[in-house]
Design an enzyme around this catalytic site. Sequence first.
Site, short mmCIF file in Angstrom:
data_model
loop_
_atom_site.label_atom_id
_atom_site.label_comp_id
_atom_site.label_asym_id
_atom_site.label_seq_id
_atom_site.Cartn_x
_atom_site.Cartn_y
_atom_site.Cartn_z
N CYS A 32 6.30 -1.16 -9.90
CA CYS A 32 5.56 -0.66 -11.07
C CYS A 32 4.28 0.06 -10.66
CB CYS A 32 5.23 -1.80 -12.03
SG CYS A 32 4.26 -3.14 -11.29
N GLU A 74 -1.81 -10.27 -3.93
CA GLU A 74 -0.63 -10.76 -4.66
C GLU A 74 0.59 -10.81 -3.73
OE1 GLU A 74 2.16 -8.94 -5.65
OE2 GLU A 74 1.58 -6.90 -5.10
N GLN A 81 3.92 -10.90 -4.45
CA GLN A 81 5.19 -10.36 -4.89
C GLN A 81 5.62 -9.13 -4.10
OE1 GLN A 81 5.25 -9.01 -8.94
NE2 GLN A 81 7.46 -8.84 -9.03
N GLN A 118 9.32 -7.52 -2.48
CA GLN A 118 9.83 -6.20 -2.86
C GLN A 118 10.09 -5.32 -1.64
OE1 GLN A 118 6.50 -5.39 -5.47
NE2 GLN A 118 7.72 -5.75 -7.31
N MET A 124 9.70 -10.23 -12.02
CA MET A 124 8.40 -10.16 -12.67
C MET A 124 8.36 -11.00 -13.94
SD MET A 124 5.30 -9.25 -12.90
CE MET A 124 4.98 -7.95 -11.71
#
Length: 457
Positions: A90, A149, A151, A155, A228
């Site tokens: 994103c 972060e 995440q 990814q 997410m």
Amino acid sequence: MMRYWVKKHTEVHIIPALPFFSSFISVIIKRFFHTSHLPPMQLTAIGLNHQTAPLSIREKVAFAAAVLPEAVRDLVDSDAASEAVILSTCNRTELYCVGDVEAVIRWLADYQGLKAEEIRPYLYTLGCSDTIRHAFRVACGLDSMVLGEPQILGQIKDALRVAQEQETVDTWLNALFQKTFAVAKDIRSGTAVGEHSVSMAAASVKMAEQIFPAVSDLNVLFIGAGEMIELVATYFAAKHPKKITVANRTLARAEELCEKLSVPAEARLLSELPDLLSQYDVLVSSTASQLPIVGKGMVERALKQRHYLPMFMLDLAVPRDIEPQVGELNDIYLYTVDDMMGIVQTGQEARRQAAAEAEALVDEKVVEFVDWQRSRQSVPLIRSLRDDGERARRHVLANAMKQLAKGTPPQEVLERLSVQLTNKLLHPPTATLSKASGKDSELVEAVAKIYHLKQSD
């Protein structure tokens, strides 16, 4: 020696663009393998992110998960790159390649149906060492909107897995990303950069708490069932809202997510959304849809049914799931991923200190990787040199065995063998020095260094 250049064309093709050679290795390769005229392929990263491009541009360039395998394969098949990994989230779309920068930019624009000039102002193009540093920083969360972060690391691993399945990675990108994962692990365990971060999921809950008195009084609807949404739903579930519903295109995936939450949750089909929307105070959406799922008309009807009670909507998808015009409605609080920055400023000083420590560690790891790459650069050359030496040894040994079989005295055979072997091994450097004739001091110094010779005045 020319045989080596033909056999190892791809390796030599890439090597000159990487700044990992010591001076004498560069000289030897250029002189003996004639690589100075090869096409300009290099390790590079080309992309845009939340710092360089607004959401309206990022959503045009983003790759949906469903098309990513086809896209990365097409990039390599186009000959713009010999290796490629595409990371699309994103907040960023980045193409890690061994390729030609301009060719990759043209491919990106063509594939997304855009003009190169339309996206060029927002792109960053990184050279080899900068690509290494950038990959390390991204994996550690140092380049994220929410500092530290975790995440993004998952990814990147997913992006590499897709590229490996499509066979678009080889020596350079495999080495880069394996080192990247090791660096991310070291930095997260060796610094506090992750401890002081505010995740996107935690920030979502904080935004809701700024609008409503208590999350425990709210009905919360999640659209999508990906990673997410799972993270955000986990944070909301910890606040024990009155009701949680997960709407997804497939009911089984929604039910699977509901079972993972610590509180009761209901799974519904996305097709039921128009009838469901008015029941919820909070809507969080993150899907891979290329078109908006929630339109202005749908929200207007829901508001009327709610008697215009306020709604908090968080669109974490790129491209957006919720039409931007929805934000123009009264009683609607619509936020996108670009609106998250304000709420993630808590603990800024602690995170800044942790980030400084992490940046210093990144610099150390970049140097380590460059040193490792430098050591690997000479391996093909060393192998070729030893192969030539072995061929020379076998040739003179075969001649010696023939002479012995004819009855030539062993002492004479050994003398002849030593002379032939010496001549064969010293002929290439001797011929090169003769041609240099003092005009190429760099080459003369390289040969002197290799053979530990002292040059006479």
